[in-house]
Motif scaffolding. Structure first.
Motif, PDB file in Angstrom:
ATOM      1  N   HIS A  27     -16.148 -11.660 -35.676  1.00  0.00           N
ATOM      2  CA  HIS A  27     -15.977 -12.694 -34.659  1.00  0.00           C
ATOM      3  C   HIS A  27     -16.508 -12.187 -33.326  1.00  0.00           C
ATOM      4  CE1 HIS A  27     -14.543 -16.128 -32.464  1.00  0.00           C
ATOM      5  NE2 HIS A  27     -13.937 -15.326 -31.601  1.00  0.00           N
ATOM      6  N   VAL A  28     -17.376 -12.973 -32.717  1.00  0.00           N
ATOM      7  CA  VAL A  28     -17.934 -12.675 -31.403  1.00  0.00           C
ATOM      8  C   VAL A  28     -17.224 -13.546 -30.374  1.00  0.00           C
ATOM      9  CG1 VAL A  28     -19.995 -12.739 -29.956  1.00  0.00           C
ATOM     10  CG2 VAL A  28     -20.194 -12.136 -32.385  1.00  0.00           C
ATOM     11  N   GLU A  29     -16.635 -12.920 -29.368  1.00  0.00           N
ATOM     12  CA  GLU A  29     -15.926 -13.670 -28.324  1.00  0.00           C
ATOM     13  C   GLU A  29     -16.689 -13.550 -27.004  1.00  0.00           C
ATOM     14  OE1 GLU A  29     -13.432 -16.343 -26.831  1.00  0.00           O
ATOM     15  OE2 GLU A  29     -13.375 -15.668 -28.933  1.00  0.00           O
ATOM     16  N   ASN A  30     -17.217 -14.670 -26.531  1.00  0.00           N
ATOM     17  CA  ASN A  30     -17.973 -14.725 -25.287  1.00  0.00           C
ATOM     18  C   ASN A  30     -17.106 -15.202 -24.126  1.00  0.00           C
ATOM     19  OD1 ASN A  30     -20.800 -14.077 -26.008  1.00  0.00           O
ATOM     20  ND2 ASN A  30     -20.633 -15.868 -27.331  1.00  0.00           N
ATOM     21  N   VAL A  31     -17.533 -14.853 -22.921  1.00  0.00           N
ATOM     22  CA  VAL A  31     -16.880 -15.308 -21.694  1.00  0.00           C
ATOM     23  C   VAL A  31     -17.933 -16.034 -20.864  1.00  0.00           C
ATOM     24  CG1 VAL A  31     -15.620 -14.630 -19.618  1.00  0.00           C
ATOM     25  CG2 VAL A  31     -15.306 -13.345 -21.753  1.00  0.00           C
ATOM     26  N   SER A  32     -17.720 -17.327 -20.615  1.00  0.00           N
ATOM     27  CA  SER A  32     -18.757 -18.139 -19.982  1.00  0.00           C
ATOM     28  C   SER A  32     -19.009 -17.754 -18.531  1.00  0.00           C
ATOM     29  CB  SER A  32     -18.391 -19.627 -20.058  1.00  0.00           C
ATOM     30  OG  SER A  32     -17.176 -19.882 -19.359  1.00  0.00           O
ATOM     31  N   ASP A  65     -14.559 -18.388 -24.471  1.00  0.00           N
ATOM     32  CA  ASP A  65     -13.394 -18.560 -23.585  1.00  0.00           C
ATOM     33  C   ASP A  65     -12.085 -18.777 -24.334  1.00  0.00           C
ATOM     34  OD1 ASP A  65     -15.154 -18.324 -21.418  1.00  0.00           O
ATOM     35  OD2 ASP A  65     -15.550 -20.479 -21.411  1.00  0.00           O
ATOM     36  N   LEU A  66     -11.948 -18.090 -25.475  1.00  0.00           N
ATOM     37  CA  LEU A  66     -10.716 -18.047 -26.272  1.00  0.00           C
ATOM     38  C   LEU A  66     -10.371 -19.366 -26.960  1.00  0.00           C
ATOM     39  CD1 LEU A  66      -8.435 -15.983 -23.832  1.00  0.00           C
ATOM     40  CD2 LEU A  66      -9.986 -15.137 -25.611  1.00  0.00           C
ATOM     41  N   ALA A  67     -11.293 -20.336 -26.947  1.00  0.00           N
ATOM     42  CA  ALA A  67     -10.995 -21.643 -27.534  1.00  0.00           C
ATOM     43  C   ALA A  67     -10.653 -21.541 -29.018  1.00  0.00           C
ATOM     44  CB  ALA A  67     -12.175 -22.592 -27.329  1.00  0.00           C
ATOM     45  N   THR A  68     -11.304 -20.626 -29.726  1.00  0.00           N
ATOM     46  CA  THR A  68     -11.049 -20.468 -31.165  1.00  0.00           C
ATOM     47  C   THR A  68     -10.581 -19.054 -31.504  1.00  0.00           C
ATOM     48  OG1 THR A  68     -13.373 -19.862 -31.564  1.00  0.00           O
ATOM     49  CG2 THR A  68     -12.804 -22.210 -31.719  1.00  0.00           C
ATOM     50  N   PHE A  69     -10.161 -18.324 -30.489  1.00  0.00           N
ATOM     51  CA  PHE A  69      -9.865 -16.903 -30.683  1.00  0.00           C
ATOM     52  C   PHE A  69      -8.750 -16.680 -31.694  1.00  0.00           C
ATOM     53  CE2 PHE A  69      -7.693 -12.927 -29.497  1.00  0.00           C
ATOM     54  CZ  PHE A  69      -8.761 -12.038 -29.557  1.00  0.00           C
ATOM     55  N   ASP A  70      -7.609 -17.309 -31.510  1.00  0.00           N
ATOM     56  CA  ASP A  70      -6.469 -17.050 -32.404  1.00  0.00           C
ATOM     57  C   ASP A  70      -6.775 -17.456 -33.830  1.00  0.00           C
ATOM     58  OD1 ASP A  70      -4.645 -15.787 -30.731  1.00  0.00           O
ATOM     59  OD2 ASP A  70      -3.986 -17.672 -29.868  1.00  0.00           O
ATOM     60  N   LEU A 130     -14.174  -7.520 -34.325  1.00  0.00           N
ATOM     61  CA  LEU A 130     -14.236  -8.299 -33.085  1.00  0.00           C
ATOM     62  C   LEU A 130     -15.318  -7.697 -32.204  1.00  0.00           C
ATOM     63  CD1 LEU A 130     -13.221 -10.318 -30.931  1.00  0.00           C
ATOM     64  CD2 LEU A 130     -11.473  -8.627 -30.307  1.00  0.00           C
ATOM     65  N   VAL A 131     -16.230  -8.538 -31.712  1.00  0.00           N
ATOM     66  CA  VAL A 131     -17.286  -8.121 -30.800  1.00  0.00           C
ATOM     67  C   VAL A 131     -17.078  -8.860 -29.490  1.00  0.00           C
ATOM     68  CG1 VAL A 131     -19.778  -8.057 -30.370  1.00  0.00           C
ATOM     69  CG2 VAL A 131     -18.906  -7.731 -32.701  1.00  0.00           C
ATOM     70  N   GLY A 132     -16.915  -8.126 -28.393  1.00  0.00           N
ATOM     71  CA  GLY A 132     -16.696  -8.799 -27.121  1.00  0.00           C
ATOM     72  C   GLY A 132     -16.438  -7.816 -26.006  1.00  0.00           C
ATOM     73  N   TRP A 133     -15.967  -8.348 -24.872  1.00  0.00           N
ATOM     74  CA  TRP A 133     -15.713  -7.529 -23.683  1.00  0.00           C
ATOM     75  C   TRP A 133     -14.340  -7.818 -23.098  1.00  0.00           C
ATOM     76  CZ3 TRP A 133     -17.295  -3.183 -21.995  1.00  0.00           C
ATOM     77  CH2 TRP A 133     -17.105  -2.796 -20.657  1.00  0.00           C
ATOM     78  N   ARG A 134     -14.001  -9.084 -22.973  1.00  0.00           N
ATOM     79  CA  ARG A 134     -12.677  -9.473 -22.482  1.00  0.00           C
ATOM     80  C   ARG A 134     -11.994 -10.329 -23.545  1.00  0.00           C
ATOM     81  NH1 ARG A 134     -14.647 -12.028 -16.825  1.00  0.00           N
ATOM     82  NH2 ARG A 134     -15.615 -10.176 -15.881  1.00  0.00           N
ATOM     83  N   PHE A 135     -10.790  -9.937 -23.900  1.00  0.00           N
ATOM     84  CA  PHE A 135     -10.035 -10.655 -24.923  1.00  0.00           C
ATOM     85  C   PHE A 135      -8.564 -10.278 -24.773  1.00  0.00           C
ATOM     86  CE2 PHE A 135     -12.092  -6.846 -26.563  1.00  0.00           C
ATOM     87  CZ  PHE A 135     -11.013  -6.078 -26.947  1.00  0.00           C
ATOM     88  N   PRO A 136      -7.651 -11.125 -25.251  1.00  0.00           N
ATOM     89  CA  PRO A 136      -6.222 -10.790 -25.151  1.00  0.00           C
ATOM     90  C   PRO A 136      -5.889  -9.586 -26.027  1.00  0.00           C
ATOM     91  CG  PRO A 136      -6.560 -13.122 -25.698  1.00  0.00           C
ATOM     92  CD  PRO A 136      -7.875 -12.440 -25.869  1.00  0.00           C
ATOM     93  N   ARG A 137      -5.111  -8.677 -25.466  1.00  0.00           N
ATOM     94  CA  ARG A 137      -4.725  -7.492 -26.229  1.00  0.00           C
ATOM     95  C   ARG A 137      -3.248  -7.531 -26.635  1.00  0.00           C
ATOM     96  NH1 ARG A 137      -7.700  -5.615 -21.905  1.00  0.00           N
ATOM     97  NH2 ARG A 137      -5.949  -4.532 -20.879  1.00  0.00           N
ATOM     98  N   GLU A 138      -2.513  -8.482 -26.105  1.00  0.00           N
ATOM     99  CA  GLU A 138      -1.096  -8.569 -26.423  1.00  0.00           C
ATOM    100  C   GLU A 138      -0.911  -8.947 -27.899  1.00  0.00           C
ATOM    101  OE1 GLU A 138      -2.621 -10.451 -24.139  1.00  0.00           O
ATOM    102  OE2 GLU A 138      -2.116  -9.341 -22.298  1.00  0.00           O
ATOM    103  N   ASP A 139      -0.107  -8.167 -28.603  1.00  0.00           N
ATOM    104  CA  ASP A 139       0.215  -8.406 -30.003  1.00  0.00           C
ATOM    105  C   ASP A 139      -1.038  -8.662 -30.841  1.00  0.00           C
ATOM    106  OD1 ASP A 139       1.864  -8.677 -32.249  1.00  0.00           O
ATOM    107  OD2 ASP A 139       1.981 -10.856 -32.008  1.00  0.00           O
ATOM    108  N   LEU A 140      -2.066  -7.866 -30.596  1.00  0.00           N
ATOM    109  CA  LEU A 140      -3.300  -8.066 -31.349  1.00  0.00           C
ATOM    110  C   LEU A 140      -3.093  -7.753 -32.827  1.00  0.00           C
ATOM    111  CD1 LEU A 140      -6.199  -8.970 -30.985  1.00  0.00           C
ATOM    112  CD2 LEU A 140      -6.851  -6.582 -30.585  1.00  0.00           C
TER     113      LEU A 140
END
Length: 331
Positions: free
Chosen positions: A9-14, A48-53, A62-72
């Motif tokens: 999963h690639v998580e982008n930040v707009s 922007d985390l729209a489909t992250f969970d 996971l490929v990205g730079w900024r993402f939630p780390r809580e309870d990963l």
């Protein structure tokens, strides 16, 4: 029975610059370069985390730079590996949030070609007194400063990793003598003399140009402080392409203002963007670029994806991943 494909999963930040965003057409081009591996993975791309969970429920990578780390660990029960799309990872350390058994890799080396080119430019600008000449231009002064060729001068590189190594190769091509400081003290083919971190005091007084490319960790914070700057020759200059908090910018600005260093070039700041009220904007003998020294708009993402696919191959073969972060080193 057909085996399950690896889910990436690639998580982008707009809000990040496009140079750091992985778009579908870029991934498709990379998949075409690595057809055999691409057939063994399933890749999703989110913004922007729209489909992250939803993606994290089945993601292996996971490929990205900024993402939630809580309870990963709870969000991503299958997660085995996180690839950071940058080299410095101070914003995610300590790694106490990392799910058990998962590893982190970085983009170290992806920046090297562009970083080496920028370093060569910066070295030549320092050697030719461009910071002082631009200061005179801003002041409306005709101030002639005659320089000497860079060949035969000494460059000290603090942090001889991928970026520092690329800079060393460029400096040798310019005819410079290269001194290096690295954590391991291991030799490098483009470095004439290598030193450990505890020998920095021996290196700084010898340098005509000091180039900082070391990552920010607990050990490197304020590594170049007032005391270290005072060890430099008054005619020397400093370049920082690593992280802002490695260098004491307040002490550096004071020395530049007093003319105790020939000039400096800074590409990294804290915070970024640099606030309008920062005194650095008006510091004499200083040139600044807004953290653009090593990120190539044409090849940064293709090189990133080639590295990811190389590590996919390694993962599937049970081999060690490239650029795996050592938690105790913080890089």
């Amino acid at each position: 029975m057909r085996s399950r494909r690896l889910h990436i999963h690639v998580e982008n930040v707009s809000t990040m610059a496009p140079v750091f965003q992985i778009r579908r057409e870029q991934y498709a081009a990379a998949a075409a370069r690595h057809r055999g591996l691409a057939a063994r993975v399933r890749t999703t791309i989110g913004w922007d985390l729209a489909t992250f969970d939803e993606a994290m429920r089945t993601a292996d990578v996971l490929v990205g730079w900024r993402f939630p780390r809580e309870d990963l660990a709870g969000r991503a029960p299958r997660l085995k590996w996180i690839h950071m799309t940058g080299a410095g990872i101070e914003h995610i350390v300590p790694l106490d949030w990392l799910p058990r058994g998962a590893v982190v890799t970085t983009n170290s080396g992806v920046h090297a070609p562009k970083a080496g080119e920028f370093a060569a430019m910066a070295i030549l600008m320092i050697s030719n007194h461009l910071p002082a000449l631009v200061t005179a231009q801003r002041q409306g002064r005709w101030h002639r400063i005659f320089s000497t060729p860079v060949r035969g001068k000494t460059l000290a590189i603090v942090g001889v990793g991928a970026m520092g190594g690329a800079a060393a190769a460029r400096a040798k091509a310019l005819g410079m003598r290269v001194l290096g400081v690295r954590r391991s003290g291991r030799p490098h083919r483009h470095v004439d003399e290598m030193f450990g971190p505890g020998e920095l005091d021996r290196v700084l007084p010898r340098a005509d140009v000091v180039l900082v490319t070391v990552p920010l960790t607990r050990q490197t914070r304020q590594l170049i402080g007032k005391r270290e700057l005072d060890l430099m020759k008054p005619a020397a200059g400093l370049i920082n392409m690593g992280r802002a908090r490695v260098v004491d910018y307040e002490a550096l600005a004071a020395k530049l203002t007093r003319g105790e260093l020939s000039g400096a070039m800074l590409d990294v700041f804290d915070p970024e963007p640099l606030p309008a009220e920062s005194p650095l904007w008006t510091t004499p003998n200083l040139l600044m670029t807004p953290h653009v020294s090593s990120d190539d708009v044409q090849s940064y993402i293709p090189r990133t994806l080639d590295l990811v696919f190389d590590n996919v191959r390694r993962h599937l073969q049970g081999r060690p991943l490239k650029n795996r972060v050592q938690p105790d080193r913080e890089y």
